[in-house]
Write a protein that holds these residues in place. Structure first.
Motif, PDB file in Angstrom:
ATOM      1  N   VAL A  28       0.840  -1.199   0.000  1.00 32.58           N
ATOM      2  CA  VAL A  28       0.000   0.000   0.000  1.00 32.58           C
ATOM      3  C   VAL A  28       0.873   1.245   0.000  1.00 32.58           C
ATOM      4  O   VAL A  28       1.854   1.348   0.745  1.00 32.58           O
ATOM      5  CB  VAL A  28      -0.916   0.013   1.246  1.00 32.58           C
ATOM      6  N   SER A  29       0.511   2.190  -0.862  1.00 27.09           N
ATOM      7  CA  SER A  29       1.155   3.504  -0.855  1.00 27.09           C
ATOM      8  C   SER A  29       0.075   4.553  -1.076  1.00 27.09           C
ATOM      9  O   SER A  29      -1.034   4.255  -1.525  1.00 27.09           O
ATOM     10  CB  SER A  29       2.211   3.604  -1.972  1.00 27.09           C
ATOM     11  N   GLN A  35      -5.333   6.395  -6.281  1.00 26.97           N
ATOM     12  CA  GLN A  35      -5.693   6.078  -7.657  1.00 26.97           C
ATOM     13  C   GLN A  35      -6.722   4.951  -7.723  1.00 26.97           C
ATOM     14  O   GLN A  35      -7.701   5.020  -8.481  1.00 26.97           O
ATOM     15  CB  GLN A  35      -4.435   5.688  -8.442  1.00 26.97           C
ATOM     16  N   ALA A  36      -6.539   3.906  -6.914  1.00 25.84           N
ATOM     17  CA  ALA A  36      -7.452   2.766  -6.947  1.00 25.84           C
ATOM     18  C   ALA A  36      -8.827   3.128  -6.415  1.00 25.84           C
ATOM     19  O   ALA A  36      -9.855   2.689  -6.952  1.00 25.84           O
ATOM     20  CB  ALA A  36      -6.868   1.606  -6.138  1.00 25.84           C
ATOM     21  N   ILE A  37      -8.879   3.944  -5.363  1.00 28.31           N
ATOM     22  CA  ILE A  37     -10.175   4.346  -4.790  1.00 28.31           C
ATOM     23  C   ILE A  37     -10.984   5.117  -5.819  1.00 28.31           C
ATOM     24  O   ILE A  37     -12.182   4.872  -6.013  1.00 28.31           O
ATOM     25  CB  ILE A  37      -9.961   5.164  -3.506  1.00 28.31           C
ATOM     26  N   SER A  38     -10.353   6.044  -6.524  1.00 27.84           N
ATOM     27  CA  SER A  38     -11.059   6.805  -7.563  1.00 27.84           C
ATOM     28  C   SER A  38     -11.467   5.907  -8.727  1.00 27.84           C
ATOM     29  O   SER A  38     -12.593   5.970  -9.217  1.00 27.84           O
ATOM     30  CB  SER A  38     -10.177   7.945  -8.070  1.00 27.84           C
ATOM     31  N   ALA A  39     -10.535   5.058  -9.184  1.00 23.19           N
ATOM     32  CA  ALA A  39     -10.818   4.194 -10.338  1.00 23.19           C
ATOM     33  C   ALA A  39     -11.940   3.214 -10.033  1.00 23.19           C
ATOM     34  O   ALA A  39     -12.831   2.990 -10.875  1.00 23.19           O
ATOM     35  CB  ALA A  39      -9.552   3.437 -10.744  1.00 23.19           C
ATOM     36  N   TYR A 170      -9.310  -1.870  -1.897  1.00 26.38           N
ATOM     37  CA  TYR A 170      -8.859  -1.099  -0.739  1.00 26.38           C
ATOM     38  C   TYR A 170     -10.002  -0.931   0.260  1.00 26.38           C
ATOM     39  O   TYR A 170     -11.150  -0.680  -0.120  1.00 26.38           O
ATOM     40  CB  TYR A 170      -8.335   0.274  -1.178  1.00 26.38           C
ATOM     41  N   ASP A 171      -9.656  -1.101   1.543  1.00 27.03           N
ATOM     42  CA  ASP A 171     -10.593  -0.893   2.649  1.00 27.03           C
ATOM     43  C   ASP A 171     -10.206   0.362   3.397  1.00 27.03           C
ATOM     44  O   ASP A 171      -9.019   0.712   3.497  1.00 27.03           O
ATOM     45  CB  ASP A 171     -10.572  -2.085   3.612  1.00 27.03           C
ATOM     46  N   VAL A 172     -11.211   1.044   3.957  1.00 29.77           N
ATOM     47  CA  VAL A 172     -10.973   2.272   4.712  1.00 29.77           C
ATOM     48  C   VAL A 172     -11.717   2.183   6.040  1.00 29.77           C
ATOM     49  O   VAL A 172     -12.957   2.105   6.055  1.00 29.77           O
ATOM     50  CB  VAL A 172     -11.450   3.520   3.938  1.00 29.77           C
ATOM     51  N   ASP A 173     -10.977   2.172   7.142  1.00 32.12           N
ATOM     52  CA  ASP A 173     -11.582   2.215   8.477  1.00 32.12           C
ATOM     53  C   ASP A 173     -11.574   3.658   8.970  1.00 32.12           C
ATOM     54  O   ASP A 173     -10.516   4.302   9.003  1.00 32.12           O
ATOM     55  CB  ASP A 173     -10.810   1.335   9.458  1.00 32.12           C
ATOM     56  N   VAL A 174     -12.746   4.150   9.353  1.00 26.42           N
ATOM     57  CA  VAL A 174     -12.856   5.513   9.881  1.00 26.42           C
ATOM     58  C   VAL A 174     -12.650   5.461  11.390  1.00 26.42           C
ATOM     59  O   VAL A 174     -13.338   4.717  12.093  1.00 26.42           O
ATOM     60  CB  VAL A 174     -14.233   6.122   9.547  1.00 26.42           C
TER      61      VAL A 174
END
Length: 490
Positions: A28-29, A35-39, A170-174
């Motif tokens: 992960v970078s 880029q992946a989140i938008s795509a 990609y996962d995103v934890d808030v």
């Protein structure tokens, strides 16, 4: 909290994401994550547009939009023409499935204000942590960020921890506050977008940043809800909402309990087959709250305030609800199956007294089906095997309730043919079978055979003329059913 800050936080914490496989993640970078989140967001949105495009030509969808015309053209026929002038300033309502503009706006905010260079707090080979900073998150376009928004965002200590469960996903934890409570998690995957909300996590998050606000939260606030948009093939998507774990909310004299079900709601669109399928499977529901709250004018504040001193306690118990519908673009019709209100009687109680008990097709598996077909002037409904609604009413002693609901049983039945059928337009026309409506105790009833129509008379406008004694108003009918007229169809 001002609008800018609310919009920024809303986009940061309510974007939806997706699920993947078990291959293991990738390194992960910041660059690859952004880029992946938008795509992935663009990919899913593009598939949504393609899968729904056929609805733009649906007569049924057009009729649905006509039922909700623009505010400045509120005509009942949906034409959008003013009653007096016959003109209207607004454009006709259209169903537009192109999401490209909205998607572009969302991805720009995600890249420039959420997953932005200025929000990076730390990074490793397995994750990147973004700490939303007010001067970055609150900056919309070329306009400078407002200080109030900056201060509020900074005070939240809102972090987004990005990781990768599988290549390209990609996962995103808030995480909120100094304790890093985790009220919501997102998934931005290549074939789906999803969000899962933890009610207990919301309560913990608020408690960590605002003790006064936390004190006003429900004593009980539990449950998990997941929403997902998944790409299931070429021009085919499914939108799913699931109650992952039972919802239990209690605050003072209000309580809500909803059993877990998965999926609770689901809509699948297939642009190739031109079908839209919707499914509902709602678990048992219990709601308790005050009934008969009055508004009292407070002379000290000059405002109307709620007075619950004389309020009663109302309880609703629903055994569940189910339905499945398939809209076919080729036939422009909707087929409904498994329509029901659970496997038990739906009840309403006031102060412990049962005032309403509703049964739907109680002797036919508590379910029925229907086929809806739209035309320019009517909506046709064909049911199977029949429709039978029984509502036992006992509202005697309850203020502001009509007398006919005091102690009676309402019955509505459409039966008498292999496929009973109605047409809903200016009148209710029975095309096959017999429609019967009645109040058993009052004796009010109507029966409409095939080829006849049911009409409810419109209220007449009474205009008073100077010097002319107005005609006495007619005695009100004992019930709405007594006002209905069975007549030849127009």
């Amino acid at each position: 909290m001002n609008f800018r800050m609310m919009m920024a936080l809303g986009l940061a914490t309510t974007a939806i994401a997706c699920g993947g496989d078990d291959e293991g993640g990738e390194k992960v970078s910041h660059a690859t994550a952004r880029q992946a989140i938008s795509a992935n967001t663009v990919e899913v949105a593009t598939n949504i547009s393609a899968s729904l495009a056929f609805l733009e030509n649906s007569n049924l969808v057009a009729r649905g939009l006509e039922l909700a015309p623009a505010d400045d053209c509120p005509t009942p026929d949906g034409s959008g023409a003013d009653f007096d002038t016959g003109e209207c300033s607004s454009e006709p309502i259209e169903f537009d499935t192109d999401l490209s503009e909205q998607t572009d706006q969302l991805t720009q905010i995600l890249e420039n204000q959420v997953f932005a260079d200025g929000n990076i707090e730390s990074s490793s080979d397995t994750s990147v942590t973004y700490l939303l900073r007010g001067d970055v998150t609150c900056a919309f376009g070329e306009e400078p960020a407002e200080q109030e928004c900056i201060d509020q965002v900074d005070s939240l200590q809102l972090r987004l921890v990005v990781s990768s469960p599988a290549p390209g996903d990609y996962d995103v934890d808030v995480q909120v506050g100094p304790q890093r409570a985790n009220p919501v998690s997102f998934e931005f995957h290549q074939d789906s977008l999803a969000a899962e909300v933890d009610f207990a996590g919301i309560k913990s998050a608020l408690a960590s940043i605002d003790t006064e606000a936390a004190a006003e939260l429900p004593e009980t606030f539990e449950g998990r809800v997941r929403g997902e948009i998944a790409v299931e093939g070429e021009s085919k998507v499914a939108v799913t909402l699931a109650v992952v774990s039972a919802i239990d909310i209690a605050i003072e004299d209000v309580a809500i309990k909803l059993a877990a079900s998965n999926p609770t709601f689901q809509i699948s669109a297939d642009g190739v087959a031109e079908t839209l399928t919707a499914t509902a499977d709602i678990g048992q529901l219990y709601v308790k709250g005050p009934f008969g709250v009055t508004e009292v004018y407070d002379e000290n504040t000059g405002e109307w305030v709620s007075d619950e001193s004389e309020a009663k306690v109302m309880e609703l118990t629903l055994g569940g609800a189910s339905a499945q519908s398939v809209l076919s673009g080729a036939d422009d019709q909707i087929e409904l199956t498994n329509l029901g209100l659970g496997d038990s009687t739906t009840t309403v109680k006031i102060d412990g007294q049962e005032v309403l008990a509703v049964d739907l097709n109680a002797n036919d598996g508590r379910r029925f089906g229907a086929v809806l077909t739209g035309s320019d002037d009517a909506l046709t409904i064909e049911v199977s095997p029949k429709f039978e609604l029984q509502a036992v009413m006992n509202f005697a002693g309850i203020e502001d309730m009509p007398e006919w609901m005091a102690n009676d049983t309402l019955s509505i039945v459409l039966d008498g043919a292999s496929a009973p059928k109605l047409a809903l337009g200016e009148q209710i026309e029975v095309l096959a079978g017999t429609l019967t409506m009645g109040l058993l105790n009052a004796g009010d009833s109507v029966s409409v055979d095939a080829g006849m129509c049911l009409t409810a008379p419109d209220d007449e406008l009474i205009i008073e003329e100077p010097g002319v004694e107005p005609a006495p108003e007619p005695e009100p009918a004992s019930s709405p059913i007594a006002e209905m007229v069975v007549e030849a169809c127009l």
